[in-house]
Design a protein around this motif. Structure first.
Motif, short mmCIF file in Angstrom:
data_model
loop_
_atom_site.label_atom_id
_atom_site.label_comp_id
_atom_site.label_asym_id
_atom_site.label_seq_id
_atom_site.Cartn_x
_atom_site.Cartn_y
_atom_site.Cartn_z
N ALA A 96 1.42 -0.59 8.71
CA ALA A 96 2.26 0.36 7.99
C ALA A 96 3.29 0.99 8.94
O ALA A 96 4.43 1.22 8.56
N GLU B 145 13.99 12.74 0.53
CA GLU B 145 12.75 13.52 0.53
C GLU B 145 12.14 13.54 1.93
O GLU B 145 12.04 12.52 2.59
N ALA C 261 1.86 14.23 17.31
CA ALA C 261 0.89 14.79 16.35
C ALA C 261 0.11 13.69 15.62
O ALA C 261 -0.49 13.95 14.58
N GLY C 262 0.13 12.50 16.17
CA GLY C 262 -0.63 11.41 15.54
C GLY C 262 -0.01 10.88 14.26
O GLY C 262 -0.60 10.07 13.57
N LEU C 263 1.21 11.32 13.96
CA LEU C 263 1.84 10.90 12.71
C LEU C 263 2.73 9.68 12.92
O LEU C 263 3.32 9.51 13.98
N VAL C 264 2.87 8.87 11.88
CA VAL C 264 3.68 7.65 11.97
C VAL C 264 5.16 8.01 11.78
O VAL C 264 5.81 7.52 10.87
N ASN D 262 7.50 4.92 3.63
CA ASN D 262 6.12 4.93 4.13
C ASN D 262 5.65 6.36 4.40
O ASN D 262 4.59 6.77 3.94
N LEU D 263 6.46 7.13 5.12
CA LEU D 263 6.00 8.47 5.48
C LEU D 263 6.02 9.43 4.29
O LEU D 263 5.38 10.47 4.32
N ARG D 264 6.75 9.06 3.23
CA ARG D 264 6.72 9.88 2.00
C ARG D 264 5.51 9.57 1.14
O ARG D 264 5.42 10.03 0.01
N MET D 265 4.64 8.72 1.64
CA MET D 265 3.48 8.27 0.87
C MET D 265 3.90 7.50 -0.37
O MET D 265 3.29 7.62 -1.43
N ASN D 266 4.95 6.71 -0.26
CA ASN D 266 5.29 5.79 -1.33
C ASN D 266 4.84 4.38 -0.93
O ASN D 266 4.31 4.18 0.15
N THR D 267 5.08 3.42 -1.83
CA THR D 267 4.52 2.08 -1.63
C THR D 267 5.36 1.23 -0.70
O THR D 267 6.58 1.13 -0.87
N GLY E 87 1.87 4.50 1.81
CA GLY E 87 1.92 4.88 3.22
C GLY E 87 1.19 6.18 3.47
O GLY E 87 0.69 6.79 2.54
N MET F 186 0.82 -1.22 0.00
CA MET F 186 0.00 0.00 0.00
C MET F 186 0.85 1.27 0.00
O MET F 186 2.03 1.24 0.33
N ARG G 67 -0.48 22.01 12.98
CA ARG G 67 -1.88 22.40 12.76
C ARG G 67 -1.94 23.74 12.01
O ARG G 67 -2.75 23.94 11.13
N PHE H 81 5.56 15.07 4.65
CA PHE H 81 4.70 16.26 4.58
C PHE H 81 4.92 17.16 5.79
O PHE H 81 4.96 18.38 5.69
N GLU I 200 -1.02 23.20 8.40
CA GLU I 200 -2.08 22.54 7.65
C GLU I 200 -3.18 23.51 7.26
O GLU I 200 -3.86 23.33 6.27
#
Lengths: 222, 296
Positions: free
Chosen positions: B119, B64, B216-219, B107-112, A16, A14, B291, B67, B294
């Protein structure tokens, strides 16, 4: 009861960073797309609680939109989904609310285009989801089964007629959930099935008197 | 034919009764439960390994940032260090650290990535299987055997507890991942079935009470670094187990203790980000800064 799988443990593959807040968001979007039956022209996403407060950092908004556009949970388009032309073609906005009466990861979708529809769902952990409400009807759709959803005029004999069509194709019913506004008014039926739903069943049900809306909602893969 | 198992005791009995390895029983069970072939199970597993390797390869090259801007260059720092100096434990140790961090950063870069089991704990099992595979020249089939063995360990634990920080804290995420990885390591090192399960047991004993309190609830904080720590812990457990150091408490009883510990832990420490590290002065400052960012 869900049959546990080895692949619940060593996958999904998936995008992330979070199975509940990213993959779950994509799968909610995919399910809403399946229920609505097409890509809506306009959509408002309302994110609640944890989705509202940590959704940005987890890419939940991107995931929801990617699902609406048909991306799978491992799609590399999710990350930059708002830059795609498909996303730009939709008029969308996001709202946020803290409301402890709702699930920690609840989302309301307000869709319009050919018709208006309200869908609510929750991301319940490990990428699993549930669709809890469609318009005014309570539903129980997990994406784990192929599901037949219909809205019709509440009257005697509808469940029997519909289940006969299903029985004639030798398909097993895993669960059945009905709800209605009031006696004699609009009702909903939500039938989870083992196996594929042939087009003929959908056609037969569509042709029944007083059936307003039929959807064959395919189960989510992966 | 008897094939079902949901405890370690039952699994060990079945391996003896049927003279099979853990991965053989797991792949057979999956095939029977879902009406697919053993070959299908192995092919699906192979695809997951491919995704794991791709994540490591990409992660090793990237700097990289996430976010949030909080993380993304830890792996690059490790690589930089090992260019000019040796690690305490040598090349394999370097790889385990780099691969676990590389995967988590992807994972934290929103890659696969492959969630394994989640996760937020996706770096541990791949780091062990891929690093050990390179070190000991494993075949593709052996890699698949190792991942299915890891999966069987997670599968048994998940029959008693959901793999989610919100349910039992990080015990149920990185803790379980490390138990899975330690079993895979023993399997790779050709330890026997008892040693494989014992390694998982030793690991689980050492993760009891591990909180899930990400800033901050982030992984990200402390998840990325924790994956590196837990990958190394998996190796400690495997080495102890291969040497015959046994857990006095049987594995199924340890899982029960983990479940109980999870129940006793305050909700503040179970993925709500209202306690622990998340509620520190710095944690709260980072949260409020994010916050604001964002809202822009």
């Amino acid at each position: 009861m869900k049959q546990r799988s080895l692949f619940d443990i060593i996958s999904p593959v998936m995008t992330g960073p979070s199975s509940s807040h990213t993959a779950g968001a994509v799968r909610l979007g995919l399910m809403v797309r399946n229920i609505y039956g097409e890509v809506p022209k306009k959509i408002t996403f309302k994110l609640y609680n944890s989705f509202a407060s940590t959704g940005k950092g987890h890419g939940s908004e991107k995931g929801l939109m990617a699902g609406i556009l048909g991306c799978s949970v491992d799609s590399d388009k999710i990350k930059n989904i708002f830059q795609t032309q498909e996303a730009k073609n939709i008029e969308y906005n996001f709202e946020y609310e803290q409301n402890l009466d709702r699930h920690p990861n609840a989302v309301d979708f307000s869709l319009s285009g050919c018709f208006n529809m309200q869908i609510s769902g929750n991301s319940i952990g490990a990428g699993n989801i549930e669709i809890t409400k469609i318009d005014d009807f309570t539903t129980k759709i997990s994406g784990e089964f192929n599901t037949l959803l219909l809205f019709y005029k509440d009257k005697p004999g509808m469940i029997s007629k519909v289940s006969t069509y299903i029985q004639n194709e030798n398909i097993n019913i895993a669960s059945l959930e009905c709800d209605r506004n009031a006696k004699g008014e609009t009702a909903s039926m939500c039938i989870c099935l083992d196996g594929e739903i042939p087009l003929s069943i959908i056609k037969n049900i569509e042709n029944l008197d007083d059936v307003y809306f039929v959807r064959n909602i395919r189960k989510l893969e992966g | 034919m008897e094939y079902a198992f949901n405890t370690f005791e039952k699994l060990i009995n079945l391996t003896e009764k049927r003279n099979k390895q853990i991965y053989e029983l797991m792949q057979e069970k999956e095939a029977l439960d879902f009406e697919i072939s053993v070959n299908d199970v192995r092919n699906k597993t192979k695809k997951i390994i491919t995704a794991m390797k791709e994540a490591v390869t990409r992660g090793l090259k990237s700097r990289e940032k996430s976010f949030s801007g909080l993380s993304g260059d830890d792996c690059a720092k490790l690589i930089e260090r090992y260019k000019n100096s040796k690690s305490v434990f040598g090349k394999l140790f370097e790889k385990i650290l780099c691969y676990s961090v590389a995967t988590m950063e992807e994972n934290l870069r929103m890659n696969t990535i492959a969630a394994c089991p989640t996760a937020g704990s996706c770096g541990i099992v791949p780091a062990i299987i891929i690093a050990l595979s390179e070190e000991f020249n494993l075949t593709e089939e052996e890699e698949i055997n190792a991942l299915i063995t890891a999966g069987a360990i997670g599968y048994i634990i998940s029959s008693k507890i959901a793999m989610a920080g919100a349910v039992a804290g990080c015990q149920a995420e990185c803790g379980v991942a490390a138990a899975m990885a330690s079993g895979a390591a023993v399997q790779i090192m050709k330890g026997n079935i008892e040693q494989t399960i014992n390694a998982a047991a030793l690991t689980l004993k050492n993760v009891l009470g591990l909180t899930c309190d990400p800033v901050a609830g982030l992984v990200e904080i402390p998840c990325i670094k924790r994956n590196a720590f837990m990958a190394v812990e998996a190796i400690v457990a495997a080495e102890l187990s291969l040497a015959g150091v046994n857990s006095v408490i049987p594995p199924d009883e340890i899982v029960d203790a983990l479940v109980q510990t999870g129940q006793l832990m305050s909700p503040l420490l179970k993925e709500t980000s209202n306690g622990g590290l998340a509620a520190t002065k710095t944690g709260l400052r980072i949260t409020s800064e994010l916050r604001k960012k964002e809202e822009l």
